[in-house]
Scaffold this motif. Structure first.
Motif, PDB file in Angstrom:
ATOM      1  N   GLY A  12       0.791  -1.225   0.000  1.00  0.00           N
ATOM      2  CA  GLY A  12       0.000   0.000   0.000  1.00  0.00           C
ATOM      3  C   GLY A  12       0.820   1.270   0.000  1.00  0.00           C
ATOM      4  O   GLY A  12       1.470   1.617  -0.987  1.00  0.00           O
ATOM      5  N   VAL A  13       0.842   1.940   1.147  1.00  0.00           N
ATOM      6  CA  VAL A  13       1.344   3.310   1.220  1.00  0.00           C
ATOM      7  C   VAL A  13       2.827   3.449   0.837  1.00  0.00           C
ATOM      8  O   VAL A  13       3.188   4.305   0.021  1.00  0.00           O
ATOM      9  CB  VAL A  13       1.122   3.876   2.642  1.00  0.00           C
ATOM     10  CG1 VAL A  13       1.630   5.300   2.740  1.00  0.00           C
ATOM     11  CG2 VAL A  13      -0.358   3.815   3.008  1.00  0.00           C
ATOM     12  N   GLY A  14       3.688   2.614   1.433  1.00  0.00           N
ATOM     13  CA  GLY A  14       5.120   2.704   1.125  1.00  0.00           C
ATOM     14  C   GLY A  14       5.358   2.483  -0.361  1.00  0.00           C
ATOM     15  O   GLY A  14       6.143   3.192  -1.010  1.00  0.00           O
ATOM     16  N   ASP A  34      -4.986  -2.095  -0.786  1.00  0.00           N
ATOM     17  CA  ASP A  34      -3.668  -1.834  -1.370  1.00  0.00           C
ATOM     18  C   ASP A  34      -3.774  -1.394  -2.828  1.00  0.00           C
ATOM     19  O   ASP A  34      -3.082  -0.454  -3.252  1.00  0.00           O
ATOM     20  CB  ASP A  34      -2.757  -3.053  -1.213  1.00  0.00           C
ATOM     21  CG  ASP A  34      -2.152  -3.129   0.199  1.00  0.00           C
ATOM     22  OD1 ASP A  34      -2.399  -2.203   1.002  1.00  0.00           O
ATOM     23  OD2 ASP A  34      -1.434  -4.099   0.497  1.00  0.00           O
ATOM     24  N   PRO A  84       9.212  -0.696  -0.980  1.00  0.00           N
ATOM     25  CA  PRO A  84       9.377  -0.689   0.481  1.00  0.00           C
ATOM     26  C   PRO A  84       8.025  -0.921   1.164  1.00  0.00           C
ATOM     27  O   PRO A  84       7.388   0.005   1.649  1.00  0.00           O
ATOM     28  CB  PRO A  84       9.925   0.710   0.776  1.00  0.00           C
ATOM     29  CG  PRO A  84       9.450   1.546  -0.362  1.00  0.00           C
ATOM     30  CD  PRO A  84       9.389   0.635  -1.556  1.00  0.00           C
ATOM     31  N   SER A 120       2.583  -7.685   2.895  1.00  0.00           N
ATOM     32  CA  SER A 120       2.284  -7.001   1.634  1.00  0.00           C
ATOM     33  C   SER A 120       2.950  -7.710   0.456  1.00  0.00           C
ATOM     34  O   SER A 120       2.318  -7.915  -0.583  1.00  0.00           O
ATOM     35  CB  SER A 120       2.735  -5.540   1.679  1.00  0.00           C
ATOM     36  OG  SER A 120       1.919  -4.799   2.568  1.00  0.00           O
ATOM     37  N   PRO A 141      11.883  -1.544   3.853  1.00  0.00           N
ATOM     38  CA  PRO A 141      10.898  -0.736   4.575  1.00  0.00           C
ATOM     39  C   PRO A 141      11.303  -0.506   6.028  1.00  0.00           C
ATOM     40  O   PRO A 141      10.645   0.250   6.741  1.00  0.00           O
ATOM     41  CB  PRO A 141       9.631  -1.600   4.504  1.00  0.00           C
ATOM     42  CG  PRO A 141      10.148  -3.004   4.509  1.00  0.00           C
ATOM     43  CD  PRO A 141      11.484  -2.971   3.794  1.00  0.00           C
ATOM     44  N   ALA A 150       5.230  -3.578  10.733  1.00  0.00           N
ATOM     45  CA  ALA A 150       6.290  -4.431  10.169  1.00  0.00           C
ATOM     46  C   ALA A 150       7.356  -4.793  11.203  1.00  0.00           C
ATOM     47  O   ALA A 150       7.767  -5.956  11.303  1.00  0.00           O
ATOM     48  CB  ALA A 150       6.929  -3.757   8.946  1.00  0.00           C
ATOM     49  N   THR A 185      16.247   6.804   2.362  1.00  0.00           N
ATOM     50  CA  THR A 185      15.042   6.073   1.935  1.00  0.00           C
ATOM     51  C   THR A 185      13.772   6.624   2.565  1.00  0.00           C
ATOM     52  O   THR A 185      12.708   6.028   2.436  1.00  0.00           O
ATOM     53  CB  THR A 185      15.145   4.558   2.251  1.00  0.00           C
ATOM     54  OG1 THR A 185      15.035   4.360   3.668  1.00  0.00           O
ATOM     55  CG2 THR A 185      16.445   3.954   1.748  1.00  0.00           C
ATOM     56  N   MET A 233      10.745   8.803   2.435  1.00  0.00           N
ATOM     57  CA  MET A 233      10.108   9.427   1.272  1.00  0.00           C
ATOM     58  C   MET A 233       9.219  10.604   1.649  1.00  0.00           C
ATOM     59  O   MET A 233       8.031  10.617   1.362  1.00  0.00           O
ATOM     60  CB  MET A 233       9.314   8.368   0.512  1.00  0.00           C
ATOM     61  CG  MET A 233      10.200   7.256  -0.024  1.00  0.00           C
ATOM     62  SD  MET A 233       9.278   6.012  -0.941  1.00  0.00           S
ATOM     63  CE  MET A 233       8.471   5.139   0.394  1.00  0.00           C
TER      64      MET A 233
HETATM   65  P1  GDP Z   1       0.502  -0.779   3.718  1.00  0.00           P
HETATM   66  O1  GDP Z   1       0.946  -1.374   5.002  1.00  0.00           O
HETATM   67  O2  GDP Z   1      -0.476  -1.609   2.966  1.00  0.00           O
HETATM   68  O3  GDP Z   1       0.193   0.674   3.745  1.00  0.00           O
HETATM   69  O4  GDP Z   1       1.652  -0.812   2.712  1.00  0.00           O
HETATM   70  P2  GDP Z   1       3.119  -1.075   2.681  1.00  0.00           P
HETATM   71  O5  GDP Z   1       3.411  -2.440   3.187  1.00  0.00           O
HETATM   72  O6  GDP Z   1       3.533  -0.657   1.320  1.00  0.00           O
HETATM   73  O7  GDP Z   1       3.620   0.074   3.683  1.00  0.00           O
HETATM   74  C1  GDP Z   1       4.034  -0.145   4.940  1.00  0.00           C
HETATM   75  C2  GDP Z   1       5.539  -0.248   4.938  1.00  0.00           C
HETATM   76  O8  GDP Z   1       6.093   0.797   4.169  1.00  0.00           O
HETATM   77  C3  GDP Z   1       6.078  -0.132   6.330  1.00  0.00           C
HETATM   78  O9  GDP Z   1       6.863  -1.262   6.624  1.00  0.00           O
HETATM   79  C4  GDP Z   1       6.913   1.143   6.285  1.00  0.00           C
HETATM   80  O10 GDP Z   1       8.089   1.048   7.049  1.00  0.00           O
HETATM   81  C5  GDP Z   1       7.216   1.310   4.824  1.00  0.00           C
HETATM   82  N1  GDP Z   1       7.381   2.699   4.479  1.00  0.00           N
HETATM   83  C6  GDP Z   1       6.434   3.665   4.547  1.00  0.00           C
HETATM   84  N2  GDP Z   1       6.980   4.864   4.224  1.00  0.00           N
HETATM   85  C7  GDP Z   1       8.290   4.618   3.947  1.00  0.00           C
HETATM   86  C8  GDP Z   1       9.381   5.444   3.563  1.00  0.00           C
HETATM   87  O11 GDP Z   1       9.271   6.667   3.419  1.00  0.00           O
HETATM   88  N3  GDP Z   1      10.597   4.820   3.341  1.00  0.00           N
HETATM   89  C9  GDP Z   1      10.778   3.481   3.506  1.00  0.00           C
HETATM   90  N4  GDP Z   1      11.990   2.949   3.291  1.00  0.00           N
HETATM   91  N5  GDP Z   1       9.769   2.683   3.884  1.00  0.00           N
HETATM   92  C10 GDP Z   1       8.545   3.246   4.101  1.00  0.00           C
END
Ligand code: GDP
Ligand code: CA
Length: 316
Positions: free
Chosen positions: A12-14, A51, A196, A202, A228, A239, A291, A293
């Motif tokens: 999702g967001v990352g 997502d 990430p 995810s 991440p 995470a 990293t 963002m």
């Molecule tokens: P979600 O949990 O479905 O929103 O999606 P993701 O698994 O894509 O996003 C969560 C993960 O993205 C987490 O483990 C965060 O640490 C990572 N994440 C979010 N923003 C950032 C960033 O700016 N940099 C890095 N390296 N990781 C990020």
């Protein structure tokens, strides 16, 4: 004119923020995003794909940037009404968001696949990168806790991801197949990137679709992950706690170990530079970068680092 084709496995967001960086550097039509559906939930009868929607909203500039999900300036009148009627709307859905879920639910009920619906949305909303769910079949992340197994969104949203996670299971995964275009995209890619995203909830559900992990193992191009985990913590979400409770290192090293055999390089944060030697000892090359963002520029720089590690020279 098309350039090298890039495939990104995304949560999702990352992932969505990272993809903004990627799309600032390469032609949108050269990018295929393979999205996670393990988070999907049917809430109040509506099929929600959090997502996929986060990626769609972010890349079409509709996202609520502050929260990272949902539509910017959305209202919640529908949920307020439901609450006034005595319903517990524990899963937040904005009014505009509900419109999208209505369309998805109706089209799925009429027999469309999730990938058909997703590409209809992409077309209507002006997304030029290709967004494909990892599978059109039912795959749901289930979290094992002290209280037994709970559905992903119940763990994540309703219970605020406070339970200690003893295990993760992808219900239905063994019987799924990759959505149309997924394996072809992986096989035709010039580079593969693991965004990430949370590796356990995810990226892992995507890899649990039979054929996808194998396609990565058999890749003939470079695959690069972006960590991440930064300085022993996740930037958002559970995470770090999940890695810890499941016995993994809460560091880019733990992430690299989870991706053993799947990646050639990893982008880690400046704050973790001291781990480079240990990671390289595992045969994975390391790029150290900022990293986090925060800004468009930071997203672009991170994408640049990942593309470089993948051997892709951008055209812009
Ligand atoms: P979600 O949990 O479905 O929103 O999606 P993701 O698994 O894509 O996003 C969560 C993960 O993205 C987490 O483990 C965060 O640490 C990572 N994440 C979010 N923003 C950032 C960033 O700016 N940099 C890095 N390296 N990781 C990020
Ligand atoms: Ca997610």
């Amino acid at each position: 004119m098309s350039g090298p084709r890039i495939v990104v496995l995304a949560g999702g967001v990352g992932a969505a923020r990272f993809l903004q960086g990627v799309l600032s550097l390469v032609a949108h039509t050269d990018v295929t995003v393979i999205g996670n559906v393990g988070d999907d939930v049917v809430f109040g009868g509506l099929h929600v794909s959090p997502d996929l929607d986060t990626v769609l909203y972010t890349l079409t500039d509709a996202i609520d940037e502050e929260r990272g999900w949902g539509v910017r300036d959305d209202t919640s009148r529908a949920l307020e009404r439901s609450r006034a009627l005595g319903f517990d709307p524990w899963f937040w859905l904005g009014d505009l968001d509900i419109g999208l879920h209505l369309a998805r639910t109706a089209w799925l009920a009429e027999g469309s696949t999730l990938s058909d619906v997703t590409s209809r949305f992409a077309q209507a909303m002006g997304l030029r990168a290709r967004l494909i769910p990892c599978t059109d079949d039912r795959l749901r992340t289930v979290i094992q806790t002290m209280d037994g197994e709970i559905d992903f969104q119940e763990y994540f949203v309703k219970r605020g991801h406070r339970d200690e996670v003893h295990g993760v299971r992808f219900d239905g995964a063994a019987g799924t197949s990759p959505a149309p275009g997924v394996l072809e995209a992986l096989q035709g890619a010039a580079a593969i990137l693991l965004a990430p995203s949370n590796p356990l909830i995810s990226i892992a559900p995507i890899l649990a679709v039979p054929g996808i992990r194998e396609a990565l193992e058999q890749r003939v191009v470079r695959c690069v992950a972006v960590s991440p985990i930064v300085a022993g913590a996740a930037l958002r979400g559970p995470a770090a706690d999940m890695l810890r409770s499941l016995g993994h290192d809460v560091s880019p090293l733990g992430v690299v170990d989870l991706y053993a055999g799947l990646i050639d390089a990893v982008v880690i944060d400046d704050a973790d530079a001291q781990l480079a030697a240990a990671i390289e000892a595992r045969g994975v090359s390391v790029v150290v970068a900022d990293t986090i963002m925060r800004s468009a520029e930071a997203r672009r720089n991170l994408a640049h680092a990942a593309l470089q590690a993948a051997g892709i020279a951008e055209r812009t």
